[in-house]
Motif scaffolding. Structure first.
Motif, PDB file in Angstrom:
ATOM      1  N   ILE A 109       0.831  -1.246   0.067  1.00 29.10           N
ATOM      2  CA  ILE A 109       0.001   0.069  -0.097  1.00 29.10           C
ATOM      3  C   ILE A 109       0.688   1.138   0.029  1.00 29.10           C
ATOM      4  O   ILE A 109       0.261   2.361   0.316  1.00 29.10           O
ATOM      5  N   GLU A 122     -11.944   8.391   0.786  1.00 22.20           N
ATOM      6  CA  GLU A 122     -13.357   7.910  -0.150  1.00 22.20           C
ATOM      7  C   GLU A 122     -13.002   6.285  -0.512  1.00 22.20           C
ATOM      8  O   GLU A 122     -13.953   5.578  -0.761  1.00 22.20           O
ATOM      9  N   SER A 123     -11.954   6.002  -0.625  1.00 24.97           N
ATOM     10  CA  SER A 123     -11.405   4.766  -1.287  1.00 24.97           C
ATOM     11  C   SER A 123     -11.105   3.709   0.049  1.00 24.97           C
ATOM     12  O   SER A 123     -10.202   2.855  -0.481  1.00 24.97           O
ATOM     13  N   ASP A 124     -11.439   3.901   1.102  1.00 34.52           N
ATOM     14  CA  ASP A 124     -11.054   3.038   2.480  1.00 34.52           C
ATOM     15  C   ASP A 124     -11.476   1.661   2.120  1.00 34.52           C
ATOM     16  O   ASP A 124     -10.512   0.685   2.834  1.00 34.52           O
ATOM     17  N   ASP A 125     -12.454   1.312   1.542  1.00 38.15           N
ATOM     18  CA  ASP A 125     -12.916  -0.129   1.327  1.00 38.15           C
ATOM     19  C   ASP A 125     -11.875  -0.829   0.478  1.00 38.15           C
ATOM     20  O   ASP A 125     -11.665  -1.755   0.725  1.00 38.15           O
ATOM     21  N   LEU A 126     -11.460  -0.007  -0.506  1.00 38.00           N
ATOM     22  CA  LEU A 126     -10.474  -0.649  -1.621  1.00 38.00           C
ATOM     23  C   LEU A 126      -9.226  -0.912  -0.761  1.00 38.00           C
ATOM     24  O   LEU A 126      -8.628  -1.960  -1.281  1.00 38.00           O
ATOM     25  N   LEU A 127      -8.921   0.079   0.049  1.00 35.77           N
ATOM     26  CA  LEU A 127      -7.467  -0.092   0.929  1.00 35.77           C
ATOM     27  C   LEU A 127      -7.754  -1.417   1.665  1.00 35.77           C
ATOM     28  O   LEU A 127      -6.971  -2.313   1.748  1.00 35.77           O
ATOM     29  N   LYS A 128      -8.907  -1.585   2.350  1.00 36.64           N
ATOM     30  CA  LYS A 128      -8.949  -2.768   2.955  1.00 36.64           C
ATOM     31  C   LYS A 128      -9.009  -3.966   2.455  1.00 36.64           C
ATOM     32  O   LYS A 128      -8.474  -4.988   2.557  1.00 36.64           O
ATOM     33  N   ALA A 129      -9.731  -3.980   1.341  1.00 37.68           N
ATOM     34  CA  ALA A 129      -9.694  -5.125   0.271  1.00 37.68           C
ATOM     35  C   ALA A 129      -8.168  -5.326  -0.210  1.00 37.68           C
ATOM     36  O   ALA A 129      -8.090  -6.697  -0.501  1.00 37.68           O
ATOM     37  N   THR A 130      -7.457  -4.541  -0.573  1.00 44.18           N
ATOM     38  CA  THR A 130      -6.325  -4.628  -0.923  1.00 44.18           C
ATOM     39  C   THR A 130      -5.425  -5.486   0.038  1.00 44.18           C
ATOM     40  O   THR A 130      -4.563  -6.386  -0.304  1.00 44.18           O
ATOM     41  N   GLY A 133      -7.481  -9.144   0.859  1.00 44.20           N
ATOM     42  CA  GLY A 133      -7.542  -9.896  -0.544  1.00 44.20           C
ATOM     43  C   GLY A 133      -6.031 -10.483  -0.964  1.00 44.20           C
ATOM     44  O   GLY A 133      -6.150 -11.539  -1.840  1.00 44.20           O
ATOM     45  N   LYS A 134      -4.936 -10.063  -0.232  1.00 46.74           N
ATOM     46  CA  LYS A 134      -3.691 -10.763  -0.762  1.00 46.74           C
ATOM     47  C   LYS A 134      -3.135 -11.517   0.321  1.00 46.74           C
ATOM     48  O   LYS A 134      -3.360 -11.302   1.449  1.00 46.74           O
TER      49      LYS A 134
END
Length: 166
Positions: A109, A122-130, A133-134
């Motif tokens: 990240i 705004e994209s905190d969900d994307l950061l969590k998923a990153t 998800g790995k």
């Protein structure tokens, strides 16, 4: 010329046995002390390497941001550092693994350093998923993370829980 047979005396035999036993104990003590010292130095070396990597990334992002500062002086706050905490450190086997895992997450990240806080929030969900998800592999073990806490400001603070996946 005749060499006296001191090896037949009990006192000389005890002295030689004690000297041999002392040498063995001293060698084992030396090996233990050397191993613990080396382990400590290895851990300190990894800490310093991860700190240097983090500071280099931060420096590059801030230098890039500084170049654009003249024309963008009225922009909002930007992300400067990333602070990662593994909440279940006691469940992991070694402190060196903890540092490696934190470094792997930070590398995943690191692109958010220098970005606007509003965009990242705004994209905190994307950061969590990153992060979630790995799969991260260290020493033939694969770890998955669950993000427990995510605080986005100049310092992004992330608390994650590590799970060993099969």
């Amino acid at each position: 010329m005749h060499i006296p047979p001191y090896h037949k005396k009990k006192s000389v035999q005890r002295f030689l046995a004690g000297t041999f036993a002392g040498a063995v104990i001293a060698y084992l003590l030396f090996v233990y002390m050397h191993g613990s010292m080396y382990s400590h130095l290895l851990e300190e070396n990894r800490d310093l390497k991860s700190e240097v990597t983090e500071l280099r990334n931060q420096n590059e992002a801030l230098l890039e941001d500084n170049e654009n500062l003249g024309e963008k002086s009225k922009e909002p706050i930007k992300v400067e550092t990333i602070d990662i905490t593994i909440t279940n450190e006691e469940d992991l086997s070694d402190s060196l693994i903890i540092h490696d895992l934190e470094e792997l997450i930070r590398e995943e990240i690191t692109h958010i350093v220098g970005k606007n806080v509003s965009i990242i929030s705004e994209s905190d969900d994307l950061l969590k998923a990153t992060i979630e998800g790995k799969d991260f592999t260290v020493d033939d073990f694969t770890y998955q993370f669950t993000v427990e806490t995510l605080v986005i400001h100049q310092t992004v603070k992330i608390a994650v829980e590590a799970d060993i996946s099969n």
